[in-house]
Design a protein around this motif. Structure first.
Motif, PDB file in Angstrom:
ATOM      1  N   ILE A 107       0.839  -1.205   0.000  1.00 58.47           N
ATOM      2  CA  ILE A 107       0.000   0.000   0.000  1.00 58.47           C
ATOM      3  C   ILE A 107       0.869   1.249   0.000  1.00 58.47           C
ATOM      4  CG2 ILE A 107      -1.722   1.309   1.298  1.00 58.47           C
ATOM      5  CD1 ILE A 107      -2.798  -1.202  -0.093  1.00 58.47           C
ATOM      6  N   ALA A 108       1.988   1.217   0.717  1.00 63.14           N
ATOM      7  CA  ALA A 108       2.887   2.382   0.748  1.00 63.14           C
ATOM      8  C   ALA A 108       3.428   2.680  -0.644  1.00 63.14           C
ATOM      9  CB  ALA A 108       4.023   2.137   1.734  1.00 63.14           C
ATOM     10  N   LEU A 109       3.754   1.646  -1.394  1.00 58.37           N
ATOM     11  CA  LEU A 109       4.253   1.858  -2.751  1.00 58.37           C
ATOM     12  C   LEU A 109       3.148   2.352  -3.683  1.00 58.37           C
ATOM     13  CD1 LEU A 109       6.733  -1.102  -3.290  1.00 58.37           C
ATOM     14  CD2 LEU A 109       7.245   1.336  -3.410  1.00 58.37           C
ATOM     15  N   ILE A 110       1.949   1.916  -3.457  1.00 59.44           N
ATOM     16  CA  ILE A 110       0.823   2.410  -4.255  1.00 59.44           C
ATOM     17  C   ILE A 110       0.593   3.897  -3.996  1.00 59.44           C
ATOM     18  CG2 ILE A 110      -1.713   2.310  -4.464  1.00 59.44           C
ATOM     19  CD1 ILE A 110      -0.519   0.049  -5.967  1.00 59.44           C
ATOM     20  N   GLU A 111       0.735   4.294  -2.747  1.00 58.06           N
ATOM     21  CA  GLU A 111       0.368   5.651  -2.350  1.00 58.06           C
ATOM     22  C   GLU A 111       1.486   6.667  -2.525  1.00 58.06           C
ATOM     23  OE1 GLU A 111      -0.910   5.163   1.668  1.00 58.06           O
ATOM     24  OE2 GLU A 111      -2.960   4.574   1.106  1.00 58.06           O
ATOM     25  N   ASN A 112       2.711   6.224  -2.667  1.00 60.83           N
ATOM     26  CA  ASN A 112       3.839   7.157  -2.781  1.00 60.83           C
ATOM     27  C   ASN A 112       4.454   7.085  -4.176  1.00 60.83           C
ATOM     28  OD1 ASN A 112       4.494   8.291   0.137  1.00 60.83           O
ATOM     29  ND2 ASN A 112       3.863   6.156   0.382  1.00 60.83           N
ATOM     30  N   ALA A 113       4.952   8.217  -4.579  1.00 54.75           N
ATOM     31  CA  ALA A 113       5.441   8.332  -5.962  1.00 54.75           C
ATOM     32  C   ALA A 113       6.823   7.725  -6.157  1.00 54.75           C
ATOM     33  CB  ALA A 113       5.463   9.798  -6.395  1.00 54.75           C
ATOM     34  N   SER A 114       7.541   7.469  -5.086  1.00 55.78           N
ATOM     35  CA  SER A 114       8.906   6.953  -5.238  1.00 55.78           C
ATOM     36  C   SER A 114       9.189   5.880  -4.205  1.00 55.78           C
ATOM     37  CB  SER A 114       9.924   8.090  -5.091  1.00 55.78           C
ATOM     38  OG  SER A 114       9.931   8.579  -3.754  1.00 55.78           O
ATOM     39  N   LEU A 115      10.208   5.089  -4.528  1.00 57.08           N
ATOM     40  CA  LEU A 115      10.632   4.033  -3.602  1.00 57.08           C
ATOM     41  C   LEU A 115      11.130   4.627  -2.295  1.00 57.08           C
ATOM     42  CD1 LEU A 115      11.225   1.031  -3.072  1.00 57.08           C
ATOM     43  CD2 LEU A 115      13.462   1.380  -4.133  1.00 57.08           C
ATOM     44  N   SER A 116      11.852   5.735  -2.382  1.00 58.25           N
ATOM     45  CA  SER A 116      12.404   6.356  -1.178  1.00 58.25           C
ATOM     46  C   SER A 116      11.287   6.874  -0.271  1.00 58.25           C
ATOM     47  CB  SER A 116      13.350   7.491  -1.551  1.00 58.25           C
ATOM     48  OG  SER A 116      12.664   8.492  -2.289  1.00 58.25           O
ATOM     49  N   ALA A 117      10.259   7.486  -0.878  1.00 63.74           N
ATOM     50  CA  ALA A 117       9.147   8.000  -0.067  1.00 63.74           C
ATOM     51  C   ALA A 117       8.375   6.860   0.588  1.00 63.74           C
ATOM     52  CB  ALA A 117       8.218   8.836  -0.937  1.00 63.74           C
ATOM     53  N   ALA A 118       8.180   5.768  -0.138  1.00 67.46           N
ATOM     54  CA  ALA A 118       7.474   4.619   0.416  1.00 67.46           C
ATOM     55  C   ALA A 118       8.273   3.996   1.550  1.00 67.46           C
ATOM     56  CB  ALA A 118       7.208   3.599  -0.675  1.00 67.46           C
ATOM     57  N   ALA A 119       9.593   3.873   1.364  1.00 72.70           N
ATOM     58  CA  ALA A 119      10.457   3.303   2.397  1.00 72.70           C
ATOM     59  C   ALA A 119      10.421   4.143   3.666  1.00 72.70           C
ATOM     60  CB  ALA A 119      11.880   3.178   1.871  1.00 72.70           C
ATOM     61  N   GLU A 120      10.412   5.452   3.488  1.00 78.69           N
ATOM     62  CA  GLU A 120      10.353   6.342   4.648  1.00 78.69           C
ATOM     63  C   GLU A 120       9.018   6.198   5.365  1.00 78.69           C
ATOM     64  OE1 GLU A 120      10.780  11.124   5.705  1.00 78.69           O
ATOM     65  OE2 GLU A 120      11.205  10.394   3.680  1.00 78.69           O
ATOM     66  N   ALA A 121       7.938   6.016   4.609  1.00 78.63           N
ATOM     67  CA  ALA A 121       6.603   5.910   5.203  1.00 78.63           C
ATOM     68  C   ALA A 121       6.471   4.679   6.088  1.00 78.63           C
ATOM     69  CB  ALA A 121       5.545   5.885   4.108  1.00 78.63           C
ATOM     70  N   VAL A 122       7.157   3.597   5.726  1.00 79.82           N
ATOM     71  CA  VAL A 122       7.055   2.360   6.515  1.00 79.82           C
ATOM     72  C   VAL A 122       8.305   2.110   7.356  1.00 79.82           C
ATOM     73  CG1 VAL A 122       5.408   1.277   4.968  1.00 79.82           C
ATOM     74  CG2 VAL A 122       7.858   0.979   4.546  1.00 79.82           C
ATOM     75  N   HIS A 123       9.178   3.098   7.419  1.00 83.07           N
ATOM     76  CA  HIS A 123      10.374   3.050   8.267  1.00 83.07           C
ATOM     77  C   HIS A 123      11.289   1.877   7.905  1.00 83.07           C
ATOM     78  CE1 HIS A 123       8.227   6.046  10.610  1.00 83.07           C
ATOM     79  NE2 HIS A 123       7.224   5.196  10.777  1.00 83.07           N
ATOM     80  N   LEU A 124      11.534   1.740   6.599  1.00 81.31           N
ATOM     81  CA  LEU A 124      12.449   0.717   6.100  1.00 81.31           C
ATOM     82  C   LEU A 124      13.491   1.356   5.200  1.00 81.31           C
ATOM     83  CD1 LEU A 124      10.288  -2.364   5.000  1.00 81.31           C
ATOM     84  CD2 LEU A 124      11.854  -2.253   6.932  1.00 81.31           C
ATOM     85  N   SER A 125      14.597   0.635   5.024  1.00 83.54           N
ATOM     86  CA  SER A 125      15.540   1.060   3.982  1.00 83.54           C
ATOM     87  C   SER A 125      14.967   0.679   2.624  1.00 83.54           C
ATOM     88  CB  SER A 125      16.898   0.385   4.189  1.00 83.54           C
ATOM     89  OG  SER A 125      16.773  -1.013   3.978  1.00 83.54           O
ATOM     90  N   GLN A 126      15.451   1.318   1.574  1.00 82.59           N
ATOM     91  CA  GLN A 126      14.948   1.016   0.236  1.00 82.59           C
ATOM     92  C   GLN A 126      15.219  -0.430  -0.168  1.00 82.59           C
ATOM     93  OE1 GLN A 126      15.680   4.061  -2.786  1.00 82.59           O
ATOM     94  NE2 GLN A 126      16.003   5.569  -1.135  1.00 82.59           N
ATOM     95  N   PRO A 127      16.429  -0.963   0.099  1.00 81.28           N
ATOM     96  CA  PRO A 127      16.678  -2.370  -0.254  1.00 81.28           C
ATOM     97  C   PRO A 127      15.735  -3.330   0.488  1.00 81.28           C
ATOM     98  CG  PRO A 127      18.751  -1.226   0.089  1.00 81.28           C
ATOM     99  CD  PRO A 127      17.674  -0.290   0.543  1.00 81.28           C
ATOM    100  N   ALA A 128      15.460  -3.030   1.772  1.00 84.10           N
ATOM    101  CA  ALA A 128      14.579  -3.907   2.545  1.00 84.10           C
ATOM    102  C   ALA A 128      13.153  -3.865   2.002  1.00 84.10           C
ATOM    103  CB  ALA A 128      14.584  -3.490   4.020  1.00 84.10           C
ATOM    104  N   LEU A 129      12.712  -2.684   1.590  1.00 83.65           N
ATOM    105  CA  LEU A 129      11.375  -2.566   1.011  1.00 83.65           C
ATOM    106  C   LEU A 129      11.304  -3.319  -0.314  1.00 83.65           C
ATOM    107  CD1 LEU A 129       8.521  -1.470   1.014  1.00 83.65           C
ATOM    108  CD2 LEU A 129       9.395   0.679   0.054  1.00 83.65           C
ATOM    109  N   SER A 130      12.350  -3.198  -1.121  1.00 79.51           N
ATOM    110  CA  SER A 130      12.374  -3.913  -2.403  1.00 79.51           C
ATOM    111  C   SER A 130      12.323  -5.415  -2.194  1.00 79.51           C
ATOM    112  CB  SER A 130      13.645  -3.536  -3.189  1.00 79.51           C
ATOM    113  OG  SER A 130      13.608  -2.174  -3.560  1.00 79.51           O
ATOM    114  N   ARG A 131      13.037  -5.926  -1.197  1.00 82.57           N
ATOM    115  CA  ARG A 131      13.038  -7.365  -0.920  1.00 82.57           C
ATOM    116  C   ARG A 131      11.653  -7.829  -0.484  1.00 82.57           C
ATOM    117  NH1 ARG A 131      18.126  -6.109   1.365  1.00 82.57           N
ATOM    118  NH2 ARG A 131      17.216  -6.027   3.473  1.00 82.57           N
ATOM    119  N   SER A 132      10.981  -7.008   0.336  1.00 79.82           N
ATOM    120  CA  SER A 132       9.647  -7.362   0.801  1.00 79.82           C
ATOM    121  C   SER A 132       8.666  -7.467  -0.360  1.00 79.82           C
ATOM    122  CB  SER A 132       9.151  -6.323   1.821  1.00 79.82           C
ATOM    123  OG  SER A 132       7.823  -6.597   2.226  1.00 79.82           O
TER     124      SER A 132
END
Length: 312
Positions: free
Chosen positions: A10-35
Motif C-alpha cells: 500500500i505504501a508503494l501504491i500511495e507514494n510516488a517513489s521508492l524512497s518516499a514509500a520506504a520512509e513511510a514504513v520506516h524501512l531502507s529502500q533495499p529492505a522494502l524492495s526485498r519485501s
C-alpha cells in the motif's frame, strides 16, 4: 503474506517513489524492495515495474489494491476486536437474576451496558436461583445473581456475597391496613396474600412457618404464587393484596409512595444475602469481570438508596 507486506504494498501504491514509500514504513529502500519481491513471488505476478529508481504499479497491482486494503483493514479490525475483548469492552456474556431485582439491578445494569459497552452482546435470563443454578451448571449462563445460601456445601460453586436483604410485609399505600400501627397475622389473612415463590432457603421457610403458625406449610396460605415479581407486585397495587418481599425489591415503590411497609407483630427477623455465583472450574472471559464490576456498583448504590429511603 503478512501484515507488513500488505503495508509495504500500500505504501508503494500511495507514494510516488521508492524512497518516499520506504520512509513511510520506516524501512531502507533495499529492505522494502526485498519485501515486495517476496510478495510478488507468493502471488506469482509482477506488481511493480522498475524504471529510473521508481516502481510503477502493474495492472495486477491495481486490480489487487482493493483486496489488499480490505485484508489489511480486516486484520486491523480483528486485532482491535481481540484487544477490546481483553479489556472487557467486547465479547459475549450470559447471566441471570430474579425478577425482584428488576428496578434496582436488572434495568440499570442493562441500561449502563447498552450505553457504555455497545460491543458486548448480552444474553439475559430472568428466573429464580434454583433454575439459574441448573443453567449455570449446564453452561448456559456464565454467572448469576441469587441467594448466596444456595452455594452452601457446593464445592463446584464460587459465591461473592454482596447485599443482605431484610424481609417484610407490604401493601398498597391505599390499603386499609396501611396506617395500622400494629397488625398481626390474623389481620393479614383477612386480605388476599401473594408471594413471589421462587427459591427460599429451607431455614427461611421454617422460620416463617413457625413464626406465624403456618402449620399446613408456608405456600398454602397464599392465594397467588408466582416466580414473576412484577406480577405479584401488580396484584398488590390493584387488588389490596398483601405481599411478602425483600426490601431491595420494594425500594422503587417505597420511594414513589405507592407502597408501604406494614408493621406486623411479630416482625420477620430473617435475611437473605444476594451474591454473584459462578462455577469454580470455569475461567470467565474479561467481559464477565467487567459485568461483575457493574453489578457490585449497582449493589453499592442500592445500599445507599435503601439507607436514604428506609433510614437503615
Amino acid at each position: 503474506m503478512n501484515t507488513r507486506q500488505l503495508q509495504h504494498f500500500i505504501a508503494l501504491i500511495e507514494n510516488a517513489s521508492l524512497s518516499a514509500a520506504a520512509e513511510a514504513v520506516h524501512l531502507s529502500q533495499p529492505a522494502l524492495s526485498r519485501s515486495i519481491r517476496a510478495l510478488e513471488e507468493q502471488l506469482n505476478v509482477p506488481l511493480f515495474t522498475r524504471t529510473d529508481r521508481r516502481l510503477r504499479p502493474t495492472q495486477y497491482a491495481l486490480a489487487w489494491e482493493a483486496t489488499a486494503r480490505r485484508m489489511l483493514m480486516n486484520e486491523n479490525e480483528g486485532k482491535r476486536l481481540l484487544q477490546r475483548m481483553q479489556t472487557g469492552e467486547s465479547g459475549r456474556v450470559a447471566l441471570g437474576m430474579g425478577s425482584s431485582l428488576m428496578d434496582e439491578l436488572i434495568c440499570p445494569l442493562l441500561d449502563t451496558m447498552l450505553r457504555d459497552l455497545p460491543e458486548v452482546q448480552v444474553k439475559f435470563s430472568v428466573d429464580t436461583s434454583a433454575p439459574l443454578l441448573n443453567m449455570l451448571r449446564s453452561r448456559q449462563i456464565d454467572l448469576f445473581v441469587g441467594d448466596a445460601s444456595i452455594a452452601r456445601y457446593q464445592q463446584d460453586l464460587v459465591v461473592e456475597s454482596l447485599f443482605t436483604c431484610g424481609f417484610a410485609w407490604y401493601a398498597s399505600s391505599q390499603h386499609p391496613l396501611a396506617q395500622t400501627k400494629n397488625s398481626d397475622i390474623a389481620m393479614l389473612k383477612a386480605w388476599p396474600m401473594v408471594i413471589a415463590a421462587g427459591y427460599f432457603d429451607p431455614a427461611i421457610i421454617e422460620h416463617m412457618e413457625t413464626l406465624y403458625g403456618f402449620t399446613s406449610g408456608l405456600y398454602e396460605h397464599f392465594g397467588v404464587l408466582s416466580n414473576d415479581f412484577q406480577l405479584v407486585h401488580h396484584l398488590m397495587r390493584s387488588s389490596n393484596a398483601i405481599l411478602i418481599a425483600t426490601d431491595i425489591s420494594m425500594l422503587e415503590a417505597l420511594a414513589a409512595g405507592t407502597v408501604v411497609k406494614l408493621h406486623v407483630t411479630p416482625p420477620l427477623a430473617i435475611t437473605l444475602t444476594l451474591g454473584i455465583l459462578r462455577l469454580t472450574d470455569r475461567e470467565l472471559p474479561p467481559v464477565c469481570e467487567r459485568v461483575m464490576t457493574l453489578i457490585r456498583e449497582r449493589f453499592r448504590l442500592a445500599e445507599i438508596r435503601r439507607t436514604q429511603i428506609t433510614g437503615r
